[in-house]
Design an enzyme around this catalytic site. Sequence first.
Site, short mmCIF file in Angstrom:
data_model
loop_
_atom_site.label_atom_id
_atom_site.label_comp_id
_atom_site.label_asym_id
_atom_site.label_seq_id
_atom_site.Cartn_x
_atom_site.Cartn_y
_atom_site.Cartn_z
N SER A 215 0.83 -1.19 0.00
CA SER A 215 0.00 0.00 0.00
C SER A 215 0.88 1.26 0.00
CB SER A 215 -0.95 -0.05 1.20
OG SER A 215 -1.98 0.89 1.07
N ASP A 427 -9.40 -3.73 -5.72
CA ASP A 427 -8.73 -3.29 -4.51
C ASP A 427 -9.40 -2.00 -4.05
OD1 ASP A 427 -6.91 -1.98 -2.69
OD2 ASP A 427 -5.28 -3.20 -3.47
N HIS A 456 -7.57 -5.63 -0.35
CA HIS A 456 -6.32 -4.88 -0.31
C HIS A 456 -5.21 -5.76 0.23
CE1 HIS A 456 -3.96 -1.28 -0.44
NE2 HIS A 456 -3.77 -1.23 0.86
#
Length: 505
Positions: A215, A427, A456
């Site tokens: 991320s 996502d 995610h």
Amino acid sequence: MRRRRLAPLLAVAVIAGLTPTLAAGTAGAAPVPADESGDLGAYARQHPNWQRCGADTPASFECATVRVPLDYRNPTGRAIDVAISRIKAANPAERHGVLLLNPGGPGGPGLGLPWEMDATLPQPVKDRYDRIGFDPRGIGRSTPVRCGLTHEEGTLFRPYRTFDSNVAWARTVADKCRARAGDLLPYITTRNTARDMDVIRTVLGERRISYLGVSYGTALGAVYTQLFPSRADRFVLDSAVDPDRMWREMFRLWGSEGEANFRRWAQWTAERSDTYHLGDTPARVTATFRDLVARADREPIVVGTTPLDGVRIRENYRPMFATVAEAAKWVAILKQAAAGEPTPELPGTSVDEPDISGTWSVLCGDTRWPSDPWRYRVESALDTIRYPLYGDHASGITPCAFWNAPREPLTVVDNRVPTLIVQNEWDSQTPLVAARSMHRALEGSRMITVDGGEGHGVYTYSGNRCADEATTAYLVTGRLPARDVTCQAGPDDRRVASVSPAQPR
């Protein structure tokens, strides 16, 4: 956008009783970090004093502290602490080097990651790497940013309907952070954290580092490859941000892409109306959800013991719609709660004040946000109409509007360092369009896309065998796939909803 909150991004335990210390010594033959700011040799001569991280953690999980310059343009000035941790390679005969780990955020502490990921990382990876965790500057056990925010102030995004009070909130948070941590704020940036990573590399005696970032951690990894391309070894960027959208426009993707997720969910749920009873057409499913939001705005709906107004419902469900089965399950529960039936608690996570302080420090310190409140008012009003699920939150005013200007420009990512990007198609936090942009910016990269993949985080998290095996092969051999790879989501993939409203995460 952080893996420690998968959902949204990997739960990292709070490690009690850490006692990292530092002693002087020699770091071997690793090159000193190259930086335009001057001599960093004194930092290279550190020798970390590794100690067991805590009485309740394995002896193999060790912690220490390294010192880094607060301001890399003035390396002889003030120094700050960066807390680091490690678990050594399981097979010294096969050891390749170190694998730095970052869970995302910004604002995510990563000190616990070597221990927390020990059960999920494949054995060939553990055989070859010392796994290195660290709390980024400003976070956790490293020299922290503390703004002293109240619980009410410790939120990231607010709805358009309270815009006037949102302006006051944003200004208050910025003022508090300046008053309590103004000496640190200009230096809590992605660029400086990447420089800290290179100091860690030097102190560990490594010529190059490998990296697994999730991320926000993909942004940090990409910036490292830009600043120190010759020192990047095997880099995996899992669930990638768009380097051209950092940071406000990255969040605004949650408005537009959230609508795409919602439309897909409505179609999927309509096809299973006998199971979820939310409507037998996408239009009826959509109307069911919109009616629940409108009702909650009039009078909160109590789910379990938690009252939810329409704003909180949109906050909680926006990321969840990327995982269609989870979203259908919980909207059905919301409907039951609205009918007065007993229900379980709504899943969710909270964000503590130090995390939010560190988050704002990076988001506002990396790049200049618009400073005119009127622009936020206009754009969030428009996005309320265009993207009714979450657009007004994503476009609203934040403390960054009142932050001091960044000391350095945002790093432009444009290099050919070999890198592997891993991405789910659906996502919630870092949409596929963002990962594709990262892929274009990193011209030497390959990309693994999980077609139909939800949620995610991919590697060691989603359970997709194709993506896991290809990523492990790269970490073990150093050879990128010959071309981009498309994996198919399987019935055994773990599809866990991302429910916190807080993260890009």
